[in-house]
Every structure is written in structure tokens, then in C-alpha cells.
Design a protein around this motif. Sequence first.
Motif, PDB file in Angstrom:
ATOM      1  N   LEU A 299       0.173  -2.514  15.832  1.00 17.26           N
ATOM      2  CA  LEU A 299      -0.019  -1.651  14.845  1.00 17.26           C
ATOM      3  C   LEU A 299       0.678  -1.481  13.567  1.00 17.26           C
ATOM      4  CD1 LEU A 299      -0.771   1.781  17.183  1.00 17.26           C
ATOM      5  CD2 LEU A 299      -2.537  -0.025  16.310  1.00 17.26           C
ATOM      6  N   TRP A 300       1.563  -2.342  13.471  1.00  9.91           N
ATOM      7  CA  TRP A 300       2.225  -2.359  12.280  1.00  9.91           C
ATOM      8  C   TRP A 300       1.862  -2.605  11.200  1.00  9.91           C
ATOM      9  CZ3 TRP A 300       4.345  -5.686   8.467  1.00  9.91           C
ATOM     10  CH2 TRP A 300       5.306  -5.215   7.870  1.00  9.91           C
ATOM     11  N   PRO A 301       0.992  -3.883  10.943  1.00  9.11           N
ATOM     12  CA  PRO A 301       0.259  -4.030   9.611  1.00  9.11           C
ATOM     13  C   PRO A 301      -0.720  -2.827   9.430  1.00  9.11           C
ATOM     14  CG  PRO A 301       0.311  -5.775  11.157  1.00  9.11           C
ATOM     15  CD  PRO A 301       0.634  -4.870  11.848  1.00  9.11           C
ATOM     16  N   GLY A 302      -1.381  -2.342  10.292  1.00  6.19           N
ATOM     17  CA  GLY A 302      -2.421  -1.148   9.863  1.00  6.19           C
ATOM     18  C   GLY A 302      -1.667   0.059   9.316  1.00  6.19           C
ATOM     19  N   MET A 303      -0.371   0.614  10.049  1.00 10.51           N
ATOM     20  CA  MET A 303       0.641   1.589   9.526  1.00 10.51           C
ATOM     21  C   MET A 303       1.099   1.276   8.029  1.00 10.51           C
ATOM     22  SD  MET A 303       0.505   3.553  12.083  1.00 10.51           S
ATOM     23  CE  MET A 303       1.867   4.617  11.851  1.00 10.51           C
ATOM     24  N   GLN A 304       1.425  -0.058   7.820  1.00 11.93           N
ATOM     25  CA  GLN A 304       1.693  -0.342   6.445  1.00 11.93           C
ATOM     26  C   GLN A 304       0.593   0.014   5.445  1.00 11.93           C
ATOM     27  OE1 GLN A 304       4.792  -1.219   5.305  1.00 11.93           O
ATOM     28  NE2 GLN A 304       5.507  -1.177   7.410  1.00 11.93           N
ATOM     29  N   MET A 305      -0.709  -0.396   5.648  1.00 13.33           N
ATOM     30  CA  MET A 305      -1.910  -0.106   5.002  1.00 13.33           C
ATOM     31  C   MET A 305      -1.939   1.322   4.662  1.00 13.33           C
ATOM     32  SD  MET A 305      -3.345  -2.566   3.601  1.00 13.33           S
ATOM     33  CE  MET A 305      -4.959  -1.716   3.281  1.00 13.33           C
ATOM     34  N   GLN A 306      -1.558   2.016   5.626  1.00 15.46           N
ATOM     35  CA  GLN A 306      -1.916   3.545   5.524  1.00 15.46           C
ATOM     36  C   GLN A 306      -0.948   4.176   4.243  1.00 15.46           C
ATOM     37  OE1 GLN A 306      -1.749   5.998   9.024  1.00 15.46           O
ATOM     38  NE2 GLN A 306      -1.965   4.324  10.132  1.00 15.46           N
ATOM     39  N   TYR A 307      -0.049   3.416   3.793  1.00 21.15           N
ATOM     40  CA  TYR A 307       0.621   4.001   2.908  1.00 21.15           C
ATOM     41  C   TYR A 307      -0.191   4.065   1.373  1.00 21.15           C
ATOM     42  CZ  TYR A 307       5.467   4.090   4.871  1.00 21.15           C
ATOM     43  OH  TYR A 307       6.571   4.388   5.745  1.00 21.15           O
ATOM     44  N   LEU A 308      -1.077   2.825   1.433  1.00 25.67           N
ATOM     45  CA  LEU A 308      -2.126   2.781   0.352  1.00 25.67           C
ATOM     46  C   LEU A 308      -3.198   3.532   0.689  1.00 25.67           C
ATOM     47  CD1 LEU A 308      -2.391  -1.218  -0.207  1.00 25.67           C
ATOM     48  CD2 LEU A 308      -1.029   0.472  -1.367  1.00 25.67           C
ATOM     49  N   THR A 309      -3.478   3.944   1.641  1.00 24.89           N
ATOM     50  CA  THR A 309      -4.859   4.652   1.981  1.00 24.89           C
ATOM     51  C   THR A 309      -4.687   6.211   2.259  1.00 24.89           C
ATOM     52  OG1 THR A 309      -4.930   4.420   4.264  1.00 24.89           O
ATOM     53  CG2 THR A 309      -6.080   2.880   2.937  1.00 24.89           C
ATOM     54  N   THR A 310      -3.271   6.779   2.239  1.00 26.98           N
ATOM     55  CA  THR A 310      -3.054   8.133   2.409  1.00 26.98           C
ATOM     56  C   THR A 310      -1.973   8.837   1.413  1.00 26.98           C
ATOM     57  OG1 THR A 310      -1.111   7.788   3.839  1.00 26.98           O
ATOM     58  CG2 THR A 310      -3.439   7.968   4.877  1.00 26.98           C
ATOM     59  N   HIS A 311      -2.204   9.852   0.873  1.00 30.16           N
ATOM     60  CA  HIS A 311      -1.230  10.387   0.044  1.00 30.16           C
ATOM     61  C   HIS A 311      -0.864  11.838   0.263  1.00 30.16           C
ATOM     62  CE1 HIS A 311      -1.687   6.987  -2.844  1.00 30.16           C
ATOM     63  NE2 HIS A 311      -3.045   7.213  -3.096  1.00 30.16           N
ATOM     64  N   GLU A 312       0.198  12.244   0.006  1.00 33.24           N
ATOM     65  CA  GLU A 312       0.641  13.594   0.477  1.00 33.24           C
ATOM     66  C   GLU A 312      -0.502  14.668  -0.032  1.00 33.24           C
ATOM     67  OE1 GLU A 312       3.113  15.040   2.559  1.00 33.24           O
ATOM     68  OE2 GLU A 312       3.537  13.179   2.892  1.00 33.24           O
ATOM     69  N   PRO A 313      -0.959  15.585   0.751  1.00 38.29           N
ATOM     70  CA  PRO A 313      -1.784  16.476   0.330  1.00 38.29           C
ATOM     71  C   PRO A 313      -1.265  17.761  -0.094  1.00 38.29           C
ATOM     72  CG  PRO A 313      -1.873  16.441   2.790  1.00 38.29           C
ATOM     73  CD  PRO A 313      -0.757  15.465   2.455  1.00 38.29           C
ATOM     74  N   ASP A 314      -2.151  18.484  -0.660  1.00 37.56           N
ATOM     75  CA  ASP A 314      -1.746  20.274  -0.944  1.00 37.56           C
ATOM     76  C   ASP A 314      -2.168  20.689   0.289  1.00 37.56           C
ATOM     77  OD1 ASP A 314      -4.304  20.590  -1.410  1.00 37.56           O
ATOM     78  OD2 ASP A 314      -3.957  20.199  -3.751  1.00 37.56           O
ATOM     79  N   ASP A 315      -1.669  22.290   0.210  1.00 38.53           N
ATOM     80  CA  ASP A 315      -2.069  23.003   1.148  1.00 38.53           C
ATOM     81  C   ASP A 315      -3.602  23.345   1.148  1.00 38.53           C
ATOM     82  OD1 ASP A 315       0.571  23.437   1.680  1.00 38.53           O
ATOM     83  OD2 ASP A 315       0.809  25.450   1.342  1.00 38.53           O
ATOM     84  N   ALA A 316      -4.287  23.313   0.116  1.00 39.05           N
ATOM     85  CA  ALA A 316      -5.630  23.673   0.147  1.00 39.05           C
ATOM     86  C   ALA A 316      -6.523  22.417   0.672  1.00 39.05           C
ATOM     87  CB  ALA A 316      -6.153  23.735  -1.594  1.00 39.05           C
ATOM     88  N   GLN A 317      -5.973  21.125   0.641  1.00 41.09           N
ATOM     89  CA  GLN A 317      -6.757  20.156   1.175  1.00 41.09           C
ATOM     90  C   GLN A 317      -6.311  20.263   2.733  1.00 41.09           C
ATOM     91  OE1 GLN A 317      -4.594  17.295  -1.166  1.00 41.09           O
ATOM     92  NE2 GLN A 317      -6.477  16.683  -2.362  1.00 41.09           N
TER      93      GLN A 317
END
Length: 365
Positions: A315-333
Amino acid sequence: MAKQKSDLSRAFSEDGAIKTHVGGQALIEGVMMRGKYNWAVAVREPSGAIYVEEHDLKSGQDKNGWMYWPLVRGCRALVESLMLGFKALEIAALHAFGDEEGEQKAAAEASAGAVDYETTLTEDAETREEEEEFGHREMMISMIVGLVLGVVLFIVAPAAVTNLIVGEYDDHTLAWNIVDGLLRVAVFVFYIWLIGRMEDIKRMFMYHGAEHKAIHCFEHGLPMTPENARQFPRLHVRCGTAFLIMVMVIAILVYTIFPLNAIIAGFGVPDGLPKLLLVIVARIVLMPVIAGISYEITVKWAGSHPDNPLVKVILWPGMQMQYLTTHEPDDAQMECAIAAMQTVLAREDAEAARATDATEAIAAS
């Protein structure tokens, strides 16, 4: 002072004790969550309110049991997820931006990414029906264009470049497949990085992080509030990104093992464009096999053995890709993600209670 753990380390070490099959997808200004019995979309409307819509999931296992066989079920799940994803994207666009602009946004996002609609009493029903039909047509065209672009970007282009770098396929088969695979991964990573610079996609990636945090919160048994969800990492070990990376890794192995050289020799395929076209066609034909194998590894096996050290490696490569496909959300999100999650969980609880009542009734009779 203790060093703060990375989101990657926390996602592996702080995985919740409660494992759930509920998963989600980030949308335009919202989140879609999918359970065993239904799927729900929660969208932040321009007014600031959260619009929630849910639909039943009808399993076809009773009629088409073969579609749930190992390897085959991966292809079915992929196609079903794509169809639900486009439907959810259309719903989100209509409510996040309004009908006309929403349809255009949905079409644009579908090309890049890839309960009935609310109506007012003052709308003309016939006009509304024509607008919805036009929106569906736009979405279908965008989906087809997106699939064609995907084939060109991730199959045709890497194969053509590899042919220029390595030479004819049957002269250097192993090197050809390795270079082709590395190019495909590079194109995919660059593509994700590039679209991630668009403002709408940035916000969608924030909703992706909100989706993960909401699931983390539930899996840790905490009340589902933005305050509780905020403390968890934006990465998650059961994210579908790992599946996409696994597809590219498995593709290298399958393409290498497949006896394409024998086919080339048997039919006497000439060098140059004819041989390259045959290689490309073989890659497209083998995609269902690759998707099926990848699904069995990342979803069925890895999901059932989370404590296995090999799972972390896979799973490590896919987890690294999540750094690109996720960002920190705000409370409304996070509120949107929680609303979609709670809608699905409410149905899960209702179905569980119904099954318990049925069992008790049978036992009492």
C-alpha cells in the motif's frame, strides 16, 4: 519535544479498531459515501445549506452470481464505481453551482477526473425535463471523451514513446514492459499534480481529505463531529488510490507474462506501426484481467489482513499518492463528509435492526 508523526505514519499506526466497508468519493463541493445498501451525496449549496440525497444500491448477485467471482468482481466493482461516481458528480454540480453552470462544471470535471432532483413549484416540468436530458447527454459525452483520453494518455502515448526508446517489442520484451510501466506511472503522477493546481480540483482534494477524516472518526468510535474528525490524518489505508497504483504495477507483470511474442511470431506481424498497434490492443484487452487481480490484492487481501507487514509495503505507493490527492479540509467540508457518512450509516443500522427482528420472529414462531 517529541517529533510529530507524518500523516503516512499515523494512517498506518492509528488505524481504527472498527473496520467498515463504507467508502467514499470527493465531489464538487461535496462528498459521496457508499455502503452496502445505499449511497448518499452531501453537497454544500451556495446558500450555505447542505443538500443530502440518497439512493438504494441493488445487488445483482442473486441473478448474476458469476459477476461476484474472484477476478470478475474487480471489473464489476470498477465499472459500478465509475457509473456511481459520474451520477454523484452530476448531482453535486447541480446543487453546488445551479443547473446550467453545474452541468458545465460536471462535464469539465468528468473529462479531467474524472432521491430525485430538487425542483421548485414555479419551474415548468417540460423545460426541466429537457434541461436534465441535456445534462445527462453532456455527462455521457464527457465520460466517453474522458475514457478515450485515458487510453491515449496512459496506454497509447507511453507505448509509442517506449517504442522509440527501446525498439521493437519482441526484441527487448522485459525492458520494453518496464520502461512502458515507468512512463505510465510518471504520466499518471504528473497528471494528478497538474490538475491538482486547478482551484476546483484543489477544493475537491480537500473534500477527499474530509472523507478520510470522517471515516477515521467512525472507525475510532467517536461521535462524528468536525472537532473529532479534525484530529485524524487525511490519508487512509483503504483509499482507492492504492488500487490505481496497483493496477500499474500488476500491468507490468501481466504484460510481461502474456505470450504476445508468440502471437507476433505466429501471425508474422511486421515491425513498425503494425506491431505497435498489436501491443496497444493487447494492453487494452488485458485491462479487465489487470483490474481483477489488483482488486483481489488491494481490496480483498490487503483489506482482510491489515496487520500483515507485507500489506504496508504493497500500500505504500498508493499512500504516497494520497499526498497529492488529499488536502487538509476545513470544518464546513468535514460537515459535508459527516452528513453523507451518517446517511449511509443510518441505513446500515436500520437494515441490521430489520434483520435482527426477522431472526427473532423466526425463532419465536
